[in-house]
Design a protein around this motif. Sequence first.
Motif, mmCIF file in Angstrom:
data_model
loop_
_atom_site.group_PDB
_atom_site.id
_atom_site.type_symbol
_atom_site.label_atom_id
_atom_site.label_comp_id
_atom_site.label_asym_id
_atom_site.label_seq_id
_atom_site.Cartn_x
_atom_site.Cartn_y
_atom_site.Cartn_z
ATOM 1 N N SER A 78 93.945 -22.392 61.289
ATOM 2 C CA SER A 78 92.590 -22.507 60.768
ATOM 3 C C SER A 78 91.725 -23.234 61.792
ATOM 4 C CB SER A 78 92.612 -23.289 59.448
ATOM 5 O OG SER A 78 91.328 -23.364 58.891
ATOM 6 N N VAL A 79 90.593 -22.623 62.136
ATOM 7 C CA VAL A 79 89.684 -23.204 63.114
ATOM 8 C C VAL A 79 88.341 -23.444 62.447
ATOM 9 C CG1 VAL A 79 88.545 -22.920 65.355
ATOM 10 C CG2 VAL A 79 90.814 -21.914 64.970
ATOM 11 N N CYS A 104 87.618 -12.944 53.600
ATOM 12 C CA CYS A 104 87.283 -14.362 53.373
ATOM 13 C C CYS A 104 87.515 -15.229 54.607
ATOM 14 C CB CYS A 104 88.058 -14.924 52.191
ATOM 15 S SG CYS A 104 87.763 -14.071 50.646
ATOM 16 N N GLY A 105 87.213 -14.694 55.795
ATOM 17 C CA GLY A 105 87.375 -15.462 57.020
ATOM 18 C C GLY A 105 88.756 -15.389 57.640
ATOM 19 N N TRP A 106 89.638 -14.576 57.076
ATOM 20 C CA TRP A 106 90.994 -14.429 57.602
ATOM 21 C C TRP A 106 91.081 -13.196 58.491
ATOM 22 C CZ3 TRP A 106 95.815 -16.804 55.827
ATOM 23 C CH2 TRP A 106 95.623 -17.892 54.971
ATOM 24 N N LEU A 107 91.934 -13.296 59.526
ATOM 25 C CA LEU A 107 92.224 -12.175 60.409
ATOM 26 C C LEU A 107 93.624 -12.334 60.966
ATOM 27 C CD1 LEU A 107 92.122 -13.212 63.643
ATOM 28 C CD2 LEU A 107 89.709 -13.374 63.088
ATOM 29 N N ARG A 108 94.109 -11.288 61.594
ATOM 30 C CA ARG A 108 95.368 -11.334 62.356
ATOM 31 C C ARG A 108 95.026 -10.959 63.784
ATOM 32 N NH1 ARG A 108 99.911 -11.864 59.567
ATOM 33 N NH2 ARG A 108 99.812 -11.293 57.387
ATOM 34 N N ASP A 109 95.561 -11.716 64.736
ATOM 35 C CA ASP A 109 95.335 -11.346 66.127
ATOM 36 C C ASP A 109 96.305 -10.233 66.515
ATOM 37 O OD1 ASP A 109 97.820 -12.524 66.872
ATOM 38 O OD2 ASP A 109 96.878 -14.373 67.528
ATOM 39 N N ARG A 110 96.238 -9.789 67.750
ATOM 40 C CA ARG A 110 97.067 -8.653 68.167
ATOM 41 C C ARG A 110 98.554 -8.952 68.171
ATOM 42 N NH1 ARG A 110 95.363 -8.282 74.496
ATOM 43 N NH2 ARG A 110 96.810 -9.839 75.280
ATOM 44 N N TRP A 111 98.930 -10.236 68.086
ATOM 45 C CA TRP A 111 100.338 -10.623 68.009
ATOM 46 C C TRP A 111 100.800 -10.780 66.565
ATOM 47 C CZ3 TRP A 111 97.012 -12.791 71.688
ATOM 48 C CH2 TRP A 111 97.274 -12.400 73.006
ATOM 49 N N GLY A 112 99.889 -10.558 65.614
ATOM 50 C CA GLY A 112 100.239 -10.669 64.202
ATOM 51 C C GLY A 112 100.051 -12.057 63.617
ATOM 52 N N VAL A 113 99.581 -13.004 64.424
ATOM 53 C CA VAL A 113 99.387 -14.379 63.939
ATOM 54 C C VAL A 113 98.135 -14.429 63.054
ATOM 55 C CG1 VAL A 113 98.960 -16.774 64.626
ATOM 56 C CG2 VAL A 113 100.511 -15.346 65.981
ATOM 57 N N PRO A 114 98.257 -14.959 61.827
ATOM 58 C CA PRO A 114 97.089 -15.066 60.957
ATOM 59 C C PRO A 114 96.224 -16.280 61.316
ATOM 60 C CG PRO A 114 99.117 -15.545 59.722
ATOM 61 C CD PRO A 114 99.502 -15.293 61.145
ATOM 62 N N TRP A 115 94.919 -16.082 61.260
ATOM 63 C CA TRP A 115 93.939 -17.120 61.562
ATOM 64 C C TRP A 115 92.913 -17.182 60.435
ATOM 65 C CZ3 TRP A 115 93.179 -19.585 66.531
ATOM 66 C CH2 TRP A 115 94.092 -19.199 67.519
ATOM 67 N N GLN A 116 92.358 -18.358 60.231
ATOM 68 C CA GLN A 116 91.187 -18.543 59.371
ATOM 69 C C GLN A 116 90.070 -19.046 60.277
ATOM 70 O OE1 GLN A 116 91.780 -20.693 55.578
ATOM 71 N NE2 GLN A 116 93.901 -20.879 56.296
ATOM 72 N N ILE A 117 88.961 -18.340 60.322
ATOM 73 C CA ILE A 117 87.818 -18.732 61.143
ATOM 74 C C ILE A 117 86.746 -19.220 60.161
ATOM 75 C CG2 ILE A 117 86.166 -17.992 62.890
ATOM 76 C CD1 ILE A 117 89.186 -17.971 63.760
ATOM 77 N N VAL A 118 86.592 -20.542 60.098
ATOM 78 C CA VAL A 118 85.819 -21.180 59.036
ATOM 79 C C VAL A 118 84.605 -21.921 59.596
ATOM 80 C CG1 VAL A 118 85.947 -22.800 57.100
ATOM 81 C CG2 VAL A 118 88.001 -21.543 57.814
#
Length: 158
Positions: A78-79, A104-118
């Motif tokens: 989460s950033v 809701c601000g969530w994504l997966r990068d190309r490596w499959g790692v989930p991120w929250q961009i808040v």
Amino acid sequence: MAKVKTCLWFENDAEQAVRRYVELVEGSRIEHVMRSPGPWPGGAAGEAIVVDFTLGGQAFQALNGGTRADYGTAASISVECADQAEVDRLWSALTTDGGAEIQCGWLRDRWGVPWQIVPAALPRLLAHEDRAVAARVFAAMSAMVKIDVAALERAAKG
């Protein structure tokens, strides 16, 4: 060196992923790359096995495990972003080259790692003392994929 680190599992491109992450998030750096002294089940001599890094002040480790991991959604990076420009920059960079938007601000990068961009505005508005304001902001956020600060502010105003 931090006593506790979150370890992220990669197939064979941990160093490439970490270099991208530290390029994107302020206050980040690679601390150490442990390279294989000889051939190993995941690769050849000289290739990265473990990469220790700091991401926005938080300790992480990336491991080349030889097979791609399924991260699920139980954990994410989460950033907190200062403004819409930072949200847009990170969102664009992390969803390119095979990344995917979720909601809701969530994504997966190309490596499959989930991120929250808040954006910093989101928790501030959700904590508004007027619960009707918070409810409108929550409803607006729930309908979004990438968070739109201006739309949250409009929802807060009613």
